[in-house]
Design an enzyme around this catalytic site. Structure first.
Site, mmCIF file in Angstrom:
data_model
loop_
_atom_site.group_PDB
_atom_site.id
_atom_site.type_symbol
_atom_site.label_atom_id
_atom_site.label_comp_id
_atom_site.label_asym_id
_atom_site.label_seq_id
_atom_site.Cartn_x
_atom_site.Cartn_y
_atom_site.Cartn_z
ATOM 1 N N CYS D 149 0.828 -4.726 5.583
ATOM 2 C CA CYS D 149 0.198 -5.962 5.089
ATOM 3 C C CYS D 149 1.213 -6.855 4.389
ATOM 4 C CB CYS D 149 -0.986 -5.647 4.181
ATOM 5 S SG CYS D 149 -0.606 -4.503 2.840
ATOM 6 N N ASN D 150 2.125 -6.260 3.641
ATOM 7 C CA ASN D 150 3.178 -7.057 3.024
ATOM 8 C C ASN D 150 4.118 -7.594 4.093
ATOM 9 O OD1 ASN D 150 2.246 -6.342 0.416
ATOM 10 N ND2 ASN D 150 3.412 -4.443 0.491
#
Lengths: 342, 342, 342, 342
Positions: D149-150
């Site tokens: 997600c990052n």
């Protein structure tokens, strides 16, 4: 001996924080509380968490007899502050928590705050209130200008490094995350709980935050040349706390050694072992600042993170620390409260 | 004279809160900190917010020499607590923060906690630690049982009213809202931030919460007859605080007068003017309890609301207040910290 | 066929929630958005979370041509609402989300809202918008009055129980916990993040909350006699959610059976198995209402807990459900969004 | 035509988010839900917010008959995932949400995750799931690896800029702030509400976060040379959201133009006007990513900020977007839900 204290602007958060801290101070007594918009009210009605204290009623500034006051904290909005302070007795010890006397240069003040300064003589006289770096000047000062809370946090990281010349002065980035109370008790839509909680964002992006005026002034003075950093603040859904993440170029161990040398004897600034970084939750409600240093995987890059409580070490705690110096008290008096966690 | 203090179970929230409070206590010194699971660690590693304090390293309970200890706080889980305390020196002053010595009747203990009590003799000896109502007994006690945090809050509202016979004893409802830290530092899915924040719910609904054991014991003793209340706790997404809303039948002014009479001379329990009610945010981090009384629109119905901080007045602050009594100190020593707001 | 929708008061939270829901509605299209104070702005500037939608610019109410509008949602403040609605075309279908048409009796309106009603004829015409209980009337109504969010929650618990006569009508207590967004986007000091987060409190204590007007009207009508309940709301630091805890006298199984019978065929009201209670986090952002029943340890006492999202089922979701009925659509169209957790 | 979907690891947050999104998907139907540790339970017991859905009971992975499954989402922990996926039918379409197939180089995998990869053949076959940049490959893929997600957030900012050569490749800093749900539903002390709320901190400081493996792989591939960025994540007390602040060297207008060119036709990536920056609260619960560009006061320095919801666009929403492609559906099907605010 008990020192008689006045607080102007007692209905805001920094005013209330001053009262909270002074409540257990061994030699200070609150003699006057002013808040023009709430004059006539009891402090317990404005801040029910202070209900247990025996405090004077809120009055207008005009109603205070400053003859009996030993030191006056001024927690008013900027611009108002310079007008009020200009009219106070010239021999009264004053600590101003607003932005009005932080910048020594009238044109810098006008650039960042948008209005010409109305008390430029006092602007020159005021001592910048970052205790650890202006201790002696503060002890003998009449007027001390409390620093910006973001400005304080950034300087705890960067001042010693700039002074020692151990980082690249042209490549400093400060990414800062601050809690909500830094914006004060003002009625703005973006400060509502429903707007703020559960989300976060950057603001004043691109180098427009006013605390850059302080960074520019102080870092350039320390370096003996112009130093301009990049600075981006972010608003975080927590009430108290500033976390500053600095990206600098240098050697991590040297950076750590430099910070340790700067703060070894300081009662409130704690440098963590190499590789550890701080959290705002561990300084909450206290006058402590924790700093940690980590070497990046990229050679020559270092990350330094600092945490403090914006209302305490970033504002009212700093002010009390300075007041202790100005009144000849132990610098830590009333300030050794442990952080509140959880 | 300095009192030497030991804390068993120092790696939990009530243990850390004891350290926070004792940090500014004028006559106490922490001589030993035990936490079997984290023995060998520095307290600063377990609770970085206490980093600035000069504290002993965490040890196992067995490693402590109790000969030099003046008073021992025991902040262990229930059941463990009775085993540990049974083995401590018989002349050691002890304040237990667990549930183990709150109930005087072994069968009541077994009913609410599910296991037979392993130290029933000490159970009889222990004094119930609700300071305002057991002050004299506590001052001369060897073993004091800290109350449940919810139990304390409910009793601050109801004890005086039941004792004075000014409310209907068969129609008492206590709807309670408590913060997250009351559940301690244990690893449970429902205590995760992602589970808890932004939502709230009732739990132990229907009269199954263990603190009802304390309510039943104490209210029946006060009334001289069996008193059973309805009690529903709710978990609220905030770290500290208990807000108890009591629905009783009686006359509001009489209820207020009764509470005022009970607490007029108390340093920590504050009764608000008729019609005002308290907020947890205004007692946060402090040892104060605020109580407010309001007449309902329905004649003969009264709502009484109390707020306190579960970790302070509801637990560790109460314990320190009791320790002051047991050691002959001023009851308020170390406890006059103002609440932290915002 | 696509229905053309207007929303008056689109700059508030219920207005934005209507837009969010209609965004995925299969047969509605937003044709006009009015917000007098922000006319001329893009909706994306007022509510950036709606930026991806192709929405009309905000206009003043006067600028809207209602000839092409099939249904108009009115999300204005009370008092303003009645003035605006009086001036709208008489054949326009309207759903009012304010309090202005909830109370059928002009004197009741004046009692609870402090001003005489300016459109008493329309007050009589309006249908009370609690879908599950006024479904047929709503389907053929021209003007529907959205219920109060607290009033809806309490009625989901109590209406069937009062109608069935299975609880004591003189002993009903409703202790309610509501999230922050219920107070709207208004600039009030007590709605600031720094004031609200981390604390909670009761408000409108003693039977002064305006939604009691709805409870009195509806419960008395259902019972065929005057029914007055006790009602105490509490403000909780979470943005969305209402949790209502009802204390009633009756038999738990009968209470459960009655609720099951009432809601068995309802798409949005879910009754949990006996002994389970709901949480606001599990209905967040959705149109569902969860209800749970628990027998108290005291015989004859029952606790019923209901949870819903104040902005959805408590307000804008309810409104859309009613709009579906008024426009001949499937009642659940656009409303089957699952709750957002965590 | 309805596609039959299986979800492995349905008791975690990304599993639940998949169910939430598929709930309103027009052509997908959930046929099997596996969670070994909770097999035999109803999904409504594990995630009560999904109670209204008619879902299959949780089973073990072994119990699923994959013959009838059109596509399988695998939301298991890394390492477990590669073992499970190795044993699935070789013609089954799979989207893996773990880290196991993101890195194409086995030694890079071992470096960042600490264990040798157990399915290196499949590692080569897997397509990296960043939809906007691998759209065609994903459409024809059998195995797609959902991104970190990052890693997704950072790439939305940096990929087009690196590809276009408009920024200095050796001077990229990514300071990222992420919400709590990114850490999953695991029982860790530092994820407790009492630990996390009200405070924030940096973690994995110095270039040790595993998502750097993805950045290194992708940015170097795009640039045609090694690119290594500085990346520091911070944990913020909010459940959902990633805010990435990138500090780059280049020209702001060029940066903006490059991003606009890259995302002009994208349904979910929105580039804001120059000078505006996004907030996590405005993408919460949705599949949108907002990006803003600001010129710094220092010439040649640019700040780019991106916001998305880690559970939606950062994980399960991305996965569903990819599933749409793999199944020949409209890429946006089921994903046009508006963000939930407040």
């Amino acid at each position: 001996m008990t020192h008689k204290i006045a607080i102007l602007g007692a209905s805001g958060y920094t005013g209330a924080e001053l009262v909270r801290l002074i409540a257990t101070h061994p030699t200070m007594e609150i003699s006057a509380l002013a808040a023009n918009s709430k004059a006539g009210q009891a402090m317990a009605d404005v801040f029910p968490h202070l209900r247990h204290l025996d405090l004077p009623e809120l009055v207008t500034i005009d109603e205070i007899d400053f003859a009996g006051i030993d030191l006056c904290f001024c927690a008013l909005p900027h611009k108002t502050s310079q007008e009020v302070i200009s009219a106070l007795p010239k021999d009264l010890k004053i600590i101003d928590l607003s932005a009005d006397f932080r910048l020594r240069d009238p044109s810098a003040y006008e650039k960042w705050y948008g209005n010409p300064h109305a008390a430029t003589e006092m602007q020159k006289e005021a001592i910048y209130g970052l205790t650890e770096f202006y201790r002696n000047e503060i002890a003998s000062a009449r007027l001390v200008a409390g620093t910006g809370c973001n400005a304080a946090t950034g300087q705890y990281i960067l001042r010693p490094l700039i002074a020692a010349g151990v980082i690249d002065l042209d490549e400093i980035i400060l990414d800062l995350k601050c809690g909500v109370s830094g914006a004060g008790r003002s009625l703005k839509e973006n400060l509502l709980h429903a707007e703020l909680s559960e989300g976060y964002h950057a603001y004043a992006v691109g180098g427009t935050h006013r605390h850059l005026g302080e960074f520019d002034q102080e870092f350039s003075a320390v370096a003996g040349r112009e130093v301009k950093i990049q600075f981006t603040p972010h608003l975080i859904p927590a009430n108290r706390g500033i976390l500053a993440t600095a990206y600098v170029k240098g050697d991590a161990q040297t950076v750590l050694d430099t910070l340790n040398a700067a703060y070894d004897d300081e009662p409130f600034v704690v440098v963590l072992p190499l590789g550890q970084t701080p959290s705002t939750r561990h300084v909450r409600g206290s006058n402590f600042c924790h700093i940690g240093v980590v070497a990046d995987r990229l050679p020559g890059r270092v990350i330094v993170v600092a945490a403090l409580d914006n209302l305490t070490k970033g504002s009212s705690g700093q002010a009390l620390q300075n007041a202790n110096l100005m009144l000849g008290e132990d610098e830590t008096a009333g300030l050794m409260l442990a952080p509140v966690f959880p």
